[in-house]
Each structure stands twice: as C-alpha cells, then as structure tokens.
Design a protein around this motif. Sequence first.
Motif, mmCIF file in Angstrom:
data_model
loop_
_atom_site.group_PDB
_atom_site.id
_atom_site.type_symbol
_atom_site.label_atom_id
_atom_site.label_comp_id
_atom_site.label_asym_id
_atom_site.label_seq_id
_atom_site.Cartn_x
_atom_site.Cartn_y
_atom_site.Cartn_z
ATOM 1 N N GLN A 1 -9.592 7.282 3.522
ATOM 2 C CA GLN A 1 -9.496 7.077 4.650
ATOM 3 C C GLN A 1 -10.064 6.169 4.948
ATOM 4 O O GLN A 1 -11.787 5.710 4.483
ATOM 5 N N ARG B 1 -3.895 8.197 -2.038
ATOM 6 C CA ARG B 1 -4.562 9.766 -1.599
ATOM 7 C C ARG B 1 -3.503 10.923 -1.280
ATOM 8 O O ARG B 1 -2.350 10.963 -1.172
ATOM 9 N N ALA B 2 -4.779 12.135 -1.321
ATOM 10 C CA ALA B 2 -3.713 13.250 -1.476
ATOM 11 C C ALA B 2 -2.459 13.139 -0.182
ATOM 12 O O ALA B 2 -2.254 13.553 -0.699
ATOM 13 N N ASP B 3 -3.136 13.306 0.615
ATOM 14 C CA ASP B 3 -2.029 12.906 2.140
ATOM 15 C C ASP B 3 -1.975 11.093 2.606
ATOM 16 O O ASP B 3 -3.230 10.515 3.204
ATOM 17 N N LYS B 4 -0.837 11.687 1.881
ATOM 18 C CA LYS B 4 -0.068 10.039 2.539
ATOM 19 C C LYS B 4 -0.391 9.544 3.812
ATOM 20 O O LYS B 4 -0.344 10.566 4.834
ATOM 21 N N LYS B 5 -0.849 8.233 4.122
ATOM 22 C CA LYS B 5 -0.723 7.916 5.323
ATOM 23 C C LYS B 5 0.160 7.692 6.525
ATOM 24 O O LYS B 5 0.835 6.939 5.982
ATOM 25 N N GLN B 6 0.691 8.079 7.244
ATOM 26 C CA GLN B 6 2.094 8.338 8.174
ATOM 27 C C GLN B 6 1.862 7.244 8.777
ATOM 28 O O GLN B 6 2.974 6.716 9.311
ATOM 29 N N ASP C 1 -9.124 14.616 -2.606
ATOM 30 C CA ASP C 1 -8.876 13.090 -1.884
ATOM 31 C C ASP C 1 -7.566 12.292 -2.553
ATOM 32 O O ASP C 1 -6.994 12.022 -1.772
#
Lengths: 321, 321
Positions: free
Chosen positions: B64, B36-41, B25
């Motif tokens: 998160q 974070r691997a998935d950037k907060k949009q 993550d």
Amino acid sequence: MKKLIKDKTHFLKDMLDGLSKTNKDIKIISDTVVVRADKKQQGVAIVSGGGSGHEPAHAGYVAQGMLDAAVCGEVFTSPTPDKILNAIKAVDNGEGVLLVVKNYAGDVMNFEMAQEMAEMEDIQVETVIVKDDIAVSDVDKRRGVAGTVLVHKYAGYLAEQGSSLQDMKAQIETVLPNIKTIGMALTAPMVPTTGQYGFDIEADEMEIGVGIHGEKGLSREKVETVDKIVARLLNELLNEVNEDRLIVMVNGMGATPLSELNIVAKYVDEALESQNKTVTKWFVGDYMTALDMQGFSLTLVPESETLLKALTASTASPYFN
Amino acid sequence: MKKLIKDKTHFLKDMLDGLSKTNKDIKIISDTVVVRADKKQQGVAIVSGGGSGHEPAHAGYVAQGMLDAAVCGEVFTSPTPDKILNAIKAVDNGEGVLLVVKNYAGDVMNFEMAQEMAEMEDIQVETVIVKDDIAVSDVDKRRGVAGTVLVHKYAGYLAEQGSSLQDMKAQIETVLPNIKTIGMALTAPMVPTTGQYGFDIEADEMEIGVGIHGEKGLSREKVETVDKIVARLLNELLNEVNEDRLIVMVNGMGATPLSELNIVAKYVDEALESQNKTVTKWFVGDYMTALDMQGFSLTLVPESETLLKALTASTASPYFN
C-alpha cells in the motif's frame, strides 16, 4: 582498513551525530545517551544499551512502543554507569525504569551499578537480563543476542498497556527462558576502532554459534549450502524448543544481503514445516548486528497470545518490522 | 564462494519463496512477479522491476502506498516481456498502469515490448524512465539507481490521490530530471549466480561513480576518509543541483553497516550546511543495493511541497522509512 569513517576515535560520536541529524524523533543527551525527543509522560520507562556496532540496536529502537533510552558504549564496549544513570534519570516519569541488559559481564556490572545509584536517588529500577544465545551450554553464562530486540518490543508494549514495573519484570521473566537464539558467520567483522578483523576465518570455513562480537561459538566447520546450515542450527535450537507454534527471527549480522536472509527464511520454514511446526510471525532483517559480519542468527520463541500481540503492536521505530 | 544459497540456479526462486512465506501481504504469480495479496481496486496501478540483487528493491516496495507489482529478473538480468505483461494484466483495474523503469537497455526494451503487448489487449499503459545516476555524463544514457525508489513512492502517493495515468506521468516527468544520484564502492559484489566478484578492486582503492551492478564509474581512486569521500560526491552533485532546500537519501549498497551510513549522513549534513543548504527530509538505509557491495550512494532532490508530502505519506512497505 576500508571503512566509511573519519577517525576511529570519532566512530561513536559521528554515528550518533548522524542519527540525531536525520531523525527528529530522538535526541542525544550526556554525549552517548539516545532518548526520545518527546519524553514519555506515563508508564514505566525502558532503558537498554550496550556496546556499539550492533546497529540498529540499540539506538534505533528508541521510539514509541519500544525503548525510552539507549545508552551507547564505544564499539563492542559496555557503557559506563554514569551514562546509564543519566539515561535512567532522563526518562523516569515517576513510574519507575526497567533496564533490559544483555548478559555480558561488563554490561551486567555497569547497569547494576547504575541501578544502585538511581535507587539511592529514590528512582525505582528493575533489571531483566537476556541470555538467549544457546551456543553457550551453561544457561547462566549464555550471551544476550538478537532475542534482546524482541524483549525491547515486549517491554514497550507492556509499558503502553500500563503494567507496573514489578508486573513487567515478572511477565518478561516468564518469557525470557523461552527465547532461544543461535548464530553463524561466514566472515569476521572489521572492527573500525582497532582496524583488525574480529577473528580469522578461512575462505571455505564458517563459524557455528558465533556471538555478536565475533566470539567463538560451537565449532568451526567447512561451509555448507544454506539448507544444511539451517538444518544444523535448527538441530541445536529444537533440542530446547518443543512447542509447535513459533515466532521466528532471521537476523542479519550486518553485511548479509536481504536476498540471502529471505533464502534462509525459506529453508527455515521448510524445515519447521517438515516437523509439523508453524511459524505465526516472522521477523527477517538486520536487528542486532556485528558491524559488517556476514552471517545470520536464528531466534525461536514459542507463541503466546500476549507475546504475538506485543510483537505485532505498532511502534514508531523504523527498524522493527 | 561463501553465500547463503542452496544452488545458484535457485537464487531467485528461493528468495521469492522466502519473501512470500514471511510476508502475507504479498504473493507470487507467474513464478517471478510479486503482487499485493489484496489487489488495489481503484487508482492507477504501478509496476516496476528489473534484475534481482537490489533488495529490498523492487519486491520490498510492493505495498500500500507504493508498487502494485514488481517483476523480478534473475540476478542483474532484466525480466522478460511476458512476465512484465503478466504483471500489468494482474494489477490493472481499468484505470491504467504506470511502468517505472530504470534506464538500462534490457529493461527499457523489455518493458516497452510489454507495454505494446498490453496496449494490444486494450490496457492503458504509460512508462516513466529513471535516469538519476550523474556518473554518466550523457544525460540520456544515465542509469536508473537509488532515486528510482523515490519515484516508486511518489507514484504510489499520486495513485492514492486519484491522479489519472496521464497526470501521473506528467507530474513524475516534471520531477525526474531533478533527481540526482552518485554512488561509490569500497568492495565489489560477489555475484551468486556466477561465483565471481563484479569487478576487481585493491585493498586501498575505491570506485567513485559506481553503478548498482558494479559498473565502472567516474574514477578509481585511493580510499579517503568519509568526509573527503562525501565532499568528492557532493562536488559532483552540486554541479547539477542549485536549490537550497533538499531531500537527501543515503543509500547503502548492501553490506555497509547502518552505523557507517549514519556517519556518512553526518558529513553530508555538515557539508550542505556549510553551503547554506537545508535538508528537509532524510532517508538513510538500504533502499537499492548491489548484492553485498560495500559503499553507498547519495541522492539529492530539490524539495517541493507535493514531493515532501508524497515521500512522507504512509506506506505499508517495511523498507521505506
């Protein structure tokens, strides 16, 4: 002795008082038995336990998705059969109770006696015995160590899936021989109830194959850098593990900083990769400790679809991630 | 020096390698920045960080519901402005970036420089500075310690609620003066990058008011039983906290067994109860450590409805429970 305790005779009681004061999801019955505040109403109930000093094991795993009860003995001392019986009676909901026992003579004997007593009261009970510590060569005498926590999680998952007691025992016993652990220590644990270190060790030595009570292992050696320590432990483990897709636990022994556990994980990953092995799930943290011993254990389990699903299923335990 | 490291110059890199190998993550950018691997949009992005050696802080809170990035300095050393700038640029999604900074001269200076550089690139940035360590009498010079982790969580919650950057800063600054922490140590940390202990301490001594880098505190005293240690620390804290409903953190310093943290919690609870104070939420564990120092800190925060909601909201961080 420098310990955050009031009195060595109150260690267990004070710890359980603290745990129950701060965690509303559990409660204490029969003085030393930790159960869920809300009893599970269906599915096989799971009871584990053993001596204290291995926190968060076992009480920290009493939670949705893992254990229904943990029977806590004094530090490094098996709980007595009457307490285990009380745990069994408290959690049984008519679908039977599975006991998850680490392979120590006292634990095995006391859990067995409790099982017999429960059966006399018409409660169905089965037992699985964890023997994951490969530092002991005789497979039947192997100790139950960090791999036990994976069994708690697997059992909790199977119970939630609605497995019967017999099926659970059978499924777990298929996996048990594949769970392999070896530990090492840089320092000895200070045992609060005796005020003595668990063993003597020099400033430049480490113990390879140590148990979770500071039992002697394979050998006493000069301290090495972490990459060599990891290679040393993996060499033992890979004698017994041939599979290429693995679940790996890097377990802290209680006083090892998380930073160092992550450094261990890096070198485990590198070493496994160089042998074309892939880690599909990591566990890095303190799962089964030995008081304030510095060191770690390494557990390898061949991946299976069911096991991976079980070990990554949600649980309310804050200590299993 | 007994440490699970390969080379003292690789401590930080190896730790971050291990962290990123075992946690899908997160990822590492710019060598020492964890994102974070998935950037907060959407929502304000939150960046914290500081010297390493405080694990799971700060990288363990990149998840998160908490941080978007942690900038990791070398052990007990502030990260440099260019790395902080890279973190800010990586996580900003147009709604601005909040920096959560512990009150140490190097951290404050370097985060401030990074803020200025980011503003020159038209990124909105605000900073909150945590000064929760009451062992320092001058309020402006108080160090940021374990209470910082509660600020990470509060900020993460506010971001998810859609607070604007200015609102977040204002809301957090209302709470900051109410977060009060004091620490104690039984042993000194072994600093892996120097091979030296952080300070000298005798076998029968403890340090009251210690910082998270082993800085001197209020006083060096003879070791006492845990109930007296707790009373000693609460005496300091309750000089500054008058409210009756409290959120309490018992934070381990890195090598303190969980069993002892629970024993501490028991005596904190008893002492607060005797003063008619109620703990509405407990945090017990290792949140902000000092390598392998043995000891703990105690943080008290007056409860508010919003804060309680924020601190109990879900987060994907495995280290915040």
